[in-house]
Design a protein around this motif. Structure first.
Motif, PDB file in Angstrom:
ATOM      1  N   VAL A   1       9.274   8.933  -8.346  1.00 26.14           N
ATOM      2  CA  VAL A   1       8.237   9.962  -8.353  1.00 26.14           C
ATOM      3  C   VAL A   1       8.479  10.949  -7.210  1.00 26.14           C
ATOM      4  O   VAL A   1       8.401  12.157  -7.381  1.00 26.14           O
ATOM      5  N   ASP A   2       8.752  10.395  -6.032  1.00 27.79           N
ATOM      6  CA  ASP A   2       9.103  11.203  -4.863  1.00 27.79           C
ATOM      7  C   ASP A   2       9.946  10.316  -3.949  1.00 27.79           C
ATOM      8  O   ASP A   2      10.201   9.153  -4.275  1.00 27.79           O
ATOM      9  N   PRO A   3      10.425  10.837  -2.818  1.00 30.92           N
ATOM     10  CA  PRO A   3      11.319  10.034  -1.976  1.00 30.92           C
ATOM     11  C   PRO A   3      10.733   8.715  -1.486  1.00 30.92           C
ATOM     12  O   PRO A   3      11.477   7.808  -1.108  1.00 30.92           O
ATOM     13  N   GLU A   4       9.401   8.577  -1.503  1.00 29.00           N
ATOM     14  CA  GLU A   4       8.772   7.375  -0.959  1.00 29.00           C
ATOM     15  C   GLU A   4       8.065   6.516  -2.007  1.00 29.00           C
ATOM     16  O   GLU A   4       7.433   5.522  -1.671  1.00 29.00           O
ATOM     17  N   PHE A   5       8.190   6.896  -3.270  1.00 26.46           N
ATOM     18  CA  PHE A   5       7.433   6.178  -4.302  1.00 26.46           C
ATOM     19  C   PHE A   5       8.169   6.213  -5.626  1.00 26.46           C
ATOM     20  O   PHE A   5       8.580   7.275  -6.086  1.00 26.46           O
ATOM     21  N   SER A   6       8.358   5.031  -6.223  1.00 23.98           N
ATOM     22  CA  SER A   6       9.009   4.961  -7.526  1.00 23.98           C
ATOM     23  C   SER A   6       8.335   3.881  -8.372  1.00 23.98           C
ATOM     24  O   SER A   6       7.460   3.162  -7.893  1.00 23.98           O
ATOM     25  N   ILE A   7       8.757   3.778  -9.621  1.00 23.63           N
ATOM     26  CA  ILE A   7       8.151   2.843 -10.572  1.00 23.63           C
ATOM     27  C   ILE A   7       9.216   1.905 -11.109  1.00 23.63           C
ATOM     28  O   ILE A   7      10.299   2.340 -11.513  1.00 23.63           O
ATOM     29  N   GLY A   8       8.904   0.599 -11.107  1.00 18.35           N
ATOM     30  CA  GLY A   8       9.775  -0.389 -11.720  1.00 18.35           C
ATOM     31  C   GLY A   8       9.238  -0.761 -13.088  1.00 18.35           C
ATOM     32  O   GLY A   8       8.762   0.087 -13.838  1.00 18.35           O
ATOM     33  N   TYR A   9       9.276  -2.030 -13.421  1.00 16.99           N
ATOM     34  CA  TYR A   9       8.735  -2.511 -14.693  1.00 16.99           C
ATOM     35  C   TYR A   9       7.208  -2.646 -14.538  1.00 16.99           C
ATOM     36  O   TYR A   9       6.679  -3.732 -14.401  1.00 16.99           O
ATOM     37  N   PHE A  10       6.554  -1.514 -14.513  1.00 20.11           N
ATOM     38  CA  PHE A  10       5.110  -1.357 -14.265  1.00 20.11           C
ATOM     39  C   PHE A  10       4.724  -1.576 -12.802  1.00 20.11           C
ATOM     40  O   PHE A  10       3.575  -1.375 -12.436  1.00 20.11           O
ATOM     41  N   TRP A  11       5.654  -1.984 -11.954  1.00 27.71           N
ATOM     42  CA  TRP A  11       5.345  -2.141 -10.524  1.00 27.71           C
ATOM     43  C   TRP A  11       5.455  -0.794  -9.819  1.00 27.71           C
ATOM     44  O   TRP A  11       6.395  -0.030 -10.056  1.00 27.71           O
ATOM     45  N   ASN A  12       4.512  -0.517  -8.926  1.00 30.43           N
ATOM     46  CA  ASN A  12       4.633   0.618  -8.019  1.00 30.43           C
ATOM     47  C   ASN A  12       5.480   0.172  -6.837  1.00 30.43           C
ATOM     48  O   ASN A  12       5.193  -0.861  -6.213  1.00 30.43           O
ATOM     49  N   ILE A  13       6.509   0.936  -6.525  1.00 30.18           N
ATOM     50  CA  ILE A  13       7.439   0.595  -5.450  1.00 30.18           C
ATOM     51  C   ILE A  13       7.284   1.640  -4.348  1.00 30.18           C
ATOM     52  O   ILE A  13       7.540   2.827  -4.578  1.00 30.18           O
ATOM     53  N   ALA A  14       6.873   1.212  -3.170  1.00 31.28           N
ATOM     54  CA  ALA A  14       6.599   2.147  -2.074  1.00 31.28           C
ATOM     55  C   ALA A  14       7.525   1.903  -0.890  1.00 31.28           C
ATOM     56  O   ALA A  14       7.841   0.757  -0.561  1.00 31.28           O
ATOM     57  N   THR A  15       7.945   2.983  -0.279  1.00 34.07           N
ATOM     58  CA  THR A  15       8.763   2.913   0.940  1.00 34.07           C
ATOM     59  C   THR A  15       8.189   3.820   2.017  1.00 34.07           C
ATOM     60  O   THR A  15       8.885   4.217   2.947  1.00 34.07           O
ATOM     61  N   ASP A  16       6.905   4.160   1.882  1.00 33.42           N
ATOM     62  CA  ASP A  16       6.289   5.134   2.787  1.00 33.42           C
ATOM     63  C   ASP A  16       5.883   4.537   4.128  1.00 33.42           C
ATOM     64  O   ASP A  16       5.579   5.264   5.069  1.00 33.42           O
ATOM     65  N   ASP A  17       5.865   3.210   4.246  1.00 34.76           N
ATOM     66  CA  ASP A  17       5.463   2.548   5.482  1.00 34.76           C
ATOM     67  C   ASP A  17       6.698   1.898   6.105  1.00 34.76           C
ATOM     68  O   ASP A  17       7.189   0.879   5.625  1.00 34.76           O
ATOM     69  N   LYS A  18       7.216   2.495   7.169  1.00 37.71           N
ATOM     70  CA  LYS A  18       8.455   1.992   7.782  1.00 37.71           C
ATOM     71  C   LYS A  18       8.284   0.568   8.297  1.00 37.71           C
ATOM     72  O   LYS A  18       9.234  -0.224   8.305  1.00 37.71           O
ATOM     73  N   LYS A  19       7.089   0.221   8.737  1.00 38.51           N
ATOM     74  CA  LYS A  19       6.866  -1.117   9.264  1.00 38.51           C
ATOM     75  C   LYS A  19       6.921  -2.172   8.164  1.00 38.51           C
ATOM     76  O   LYS A  19       7.533  -3.229   8.328  1.00 38.51           O
ATOM     77  N   LEU A  20       6.299  -1.881   7.012  1.00 37.63           N
ATOM     78  CA  LEU A  20       6.264  -2.853   5.916  1.00 37.63           C
ATOM     79  C   LEU A  20       7.570  -2.886   5.130  1.00 37.63           C
ATOM     80  O   LEU A  20       7.850  -3.870   4.439  1.00 37.63           O
ATOM     81  N   GLY A  21       8.357  -1.828   5.223  1.00 38.17           N
ATOM     82  CA  GLY A  21       9.573  -1.758   4.428  1.00 38.17           C
ATOM     83  C   GLY A  21       9.251  -1.491   2.968  1.00 38.17           C
ATOM     84  O   GLY A  21       8.155  -1.037   2.625  1.00 38.17           O
ATOM     85  N   THR A  22      10.175  -1.774   2.084  1.00 40.39           N
ATOM     86  CA  THR A  22       9.928  -1.597   0.645  1.00 40.39           C
ATOM     87  C   THR A  22       8.970  -2.680   0.162  1.00 40.39           C
ATOM     88  O   THR A  22       9.197  -3.869   0.397  1.00 40.39           O
ATOM     89  N   TYR A  23       7.900  -2.267  -0.497  1.00 40.37           N
ATOM     90  CA  TYR A  23       6.950  -3.239  -1.018  1.00 40.37           C
ATOM     91  C   TYR A  23       6.515  -2.853  -2.428  1.00 40.37           C
ATOM     92  O   TYR A  23       6.694  -1.722  -2.870  1.00 40.37           O
ATOM     93  N   TYR A  24       5.926  -3.820  -3.125  1.00 39.52           N
ATOM     94  CA  TYR A  24       5.546  -3.676  -4.530  1.00 39.52           C
ATOM     95  C   TYR A  24       4.046  -3.894  -4.629  1.00 39.52           C
ATOM     96  O   TYR A  24       3.511  -4.872  -4.098  1.00 39.52           O
ATOM     97  N   VAL A  25       3.366  -2.989  -5.312  1.00 40.28           N
ATOM     98  CA  VAL A  25       1.905  -3.011  -5.285  1.00 40.28           C
ATOM     99  C   VAL A  25       1.345  -2.593  -6.629  1.00 40.28           C
ATOM    100  O   VAL A  25       1.968  -1.804  -7.369  1.00 40.28           O
ATOM    101  N   HIS A  26       0.187  -3.134  -6.967  1.00 37.09           N
ATOM    102  CA  HIS A  26      -0.534  -2.679  -8.159  1.00 37.09           C
ATOM    103  C   HIS A  26      -2.029  -2.876  -7.955  1.00 37.09           C
ATOM    104  O   HIS A  26      -2.459  -3.868  -7.370  1.00 37.09           O
ATOM    105  N   HIS A  27      -2.775  -1.917  -8.432  1.00 35.13           N
ATOM    106  CA  HIS A  27      -4.240  -1.985  -8.421  1.00 35.13           C
ATOM    107  C   HIS A  27      -4.716  -2.402  -9.804  1.00 35.13           C
ATOM    108  O   HIS A  27      -4.100  -2.057 -10.818  1.00 35.13           O
ATOM    109  N   GLY A  28      -5.799  -3.153  -9.843  1.00 31.17           N
ATOM    110  CA  GLY A  28      -6.409  -3.519 -11.116  1.00 31.17           C
ATOM    111  C   GLY A  28      -7.884  -3.175 -11.093  1.00 31.17           C
ATOM    112  O   GLY A  28      -8.552  -3.366 -10.072  1.00 31.17           O
ATOM    113  N   GLY A  29      -8.376  -2.668 -12.194  1.00 28.41           N
ATOM    114  CA  GLY A  29      -9.796  -2.336 -12.240  1.00 28.41           C
ATOM    115  C   GLY A  29     -10.349  -2.363 -13.647  1.00 28.41           C
ATOM    116  O   GLY A  29      -9.694  -1.913 -14.595  1.00 28.41           O
TER     117      GLY A  29
END
Length: 374
Positions: free
Chosen positions: A300-328
């Motif tokens: 999507v942008d240099p700090e955010f991409s999409i895997g197999y429905f997973w949101n992949i973020a690299t915007d937090d240098k401390k956390l490194g690459t992480y995988y996240v999803h919200h449910g509602g």
């Protein structure tokens, strides 16, 4: 979507906590208590469950009251609606199919559909399986299309009832009929646009690939491969008794459960906290299927991409690459985070769903991440 989330409780309020061990485990449990305490002081939030997996150890806490004044704290048997976290399970099954050479994400989706859908392309550009997995197909968020109009006014007290009525007796054949009404207005794979409808089609494709109903495919895999025995789409009458009640927006009346969707892959799963802990551990093990599901399909942008429905973020240098999803759903919201750098995963859920619910959970999660990773 990149938000960081967790919800926690009020120490002086009614609460129950999974049994701590000594040392570090006590310290993390106290951290969970602290953030939960702050969370339950927020307007409308009166219950939460939190799970953390950190360096192989698990921490579970349940807080507050599912119904105000009833002293009914959630527990390890409570079944929660996990909403769109359901999509990550569909993504896992799709990754499994790819690893088994049963599915190619470069396939056109028309290959799997039961009839011709000339509308499911933009000019000469067809929709591919990978476009569904990465929310770049051009599909609307919901089918039937009327649901998108209703959800524009999410906080209206009538919204859950309208959604329930729209989906009453709405079956798979109705979805496939209404699929003809979809209009694709941009080249697939070009633009991110979140689509629950796309994940429903992935479930249909998986049924074709495995010649098995999606729900059976899902529950069999979870039970046999992850030992998740209590995570399901459909509940028996006995199981339904354990389903957490919940509240929509600022409505003080209990809200009805999310209606059954055609396949349920986009938002119909229910799970217990111990089962979600098993899922978190499974994600951190990063076996071949998990690794495939975590692969970036669309940036999507240099700090955010999409895997197999997973949101992949690299915007937090401390956390490194992480995988996240919200449910509602209209009466529940949750987050899951998978943070390999710290061998850390978190899951947080509350039985309230409003415009500020995600922010409350994010504040709690931010504090947890800050303290654990310092």
């Amino acid at each position: 979507m990149r938000n960081i989330v967790l919800f926690i409780f009020l120490l002086s309020s009614v609460f129950c906590l999974a049994q701590p061990s000594e040392g570090e485990k006590i310290k993390i449990n106290l951290l969970i208590d602290t953030v939960a305490n702050k969370m339950l002081k927020k307007p409308l939030i009166h219950s939460t469950s939190i799970a953390i997996v950190y360096q192989g150890k698990e921490y579970i806490g349940h807080y507050g009251e599912l119904e105000k004044g009833k002293n009914n704290c959630p527990n390890n048997e409570t079944l929660y609606e996990i909403g769109s976290l359901s999509k990550t399970f569909a993504g896992t099954l799709a990754a499994k199919a790819v690893c088994e050479n049963k599915l190619n994400i470069e396939d056109e989706i028309q290959k799997y559909l039961p009839e011709g859908y000339p509308n499911l392309k933009y000019k000469s550009h067809p929709i591919l399986v990978k476009h569904l997995l990465s929310h770049t197909s051009g599909f609307p968020n919901m089918i039937p299309l009327e649901a998108n109009i209703i959800l524009q006014d999410f906080t209206n007290h009538d919204t859950p009832a309208k959604i329930n009525e729209l989906h009453r007796n709405y079956r798979q054949k109705d979805f496939l009929r209404d699929l003809h009404k979809v209009k694709i207005d941009t080249v697939p794979g070009y633009k991110y646009a979140y689509s629950s409808a796309g994940s429903e089609i992935i479930a249909f494709i998986l049924e074709k690939v495995y010649k098995t109903k999606y729900e059976k495919l899902l529950t069999d895999y979870l039970a046999k491969s992850i030992a998740m025995q209590k995570t399901k789409i459909s509940l028996s009458d006995q199981e339904a008794i354990k389903l957490a009640v919940g509240y929509h927006s600022d409505n003080s009346m209990i809200t009805s459960a999310m209606p059954q969707l055609p396949w349920g892959a986009s938002g119909n799963m229910k799970s217990t906290i111990p089962d979600m802990v098993k899922y978190m551990k499974f994600q951190l093990k990063n076996n071949k299927i998990v690794a495939k599901s975590h692969e970036s399909i669309f940036k999507v942008d240099p700090e955010f991409s999409i895997g197999y429905f997973w949101n992949i973020a690299t915007d937090d240098k401390k956390l490194g690459t992480y995988y996240v999803h919200h449910g509602g759903v209209p009466r529940s919201q949750c987050y899951i985070y998978i943070i390999p750098k710290y061998d850390l995963s978190t899951f947080i859920i509350t039985n309230q769903s409003g415009m500020n619910t995600a922010k409350v959970m994010e504040d709690a999660l931010n504090e947890i991440f800050e303290k654990i990773t310092q």
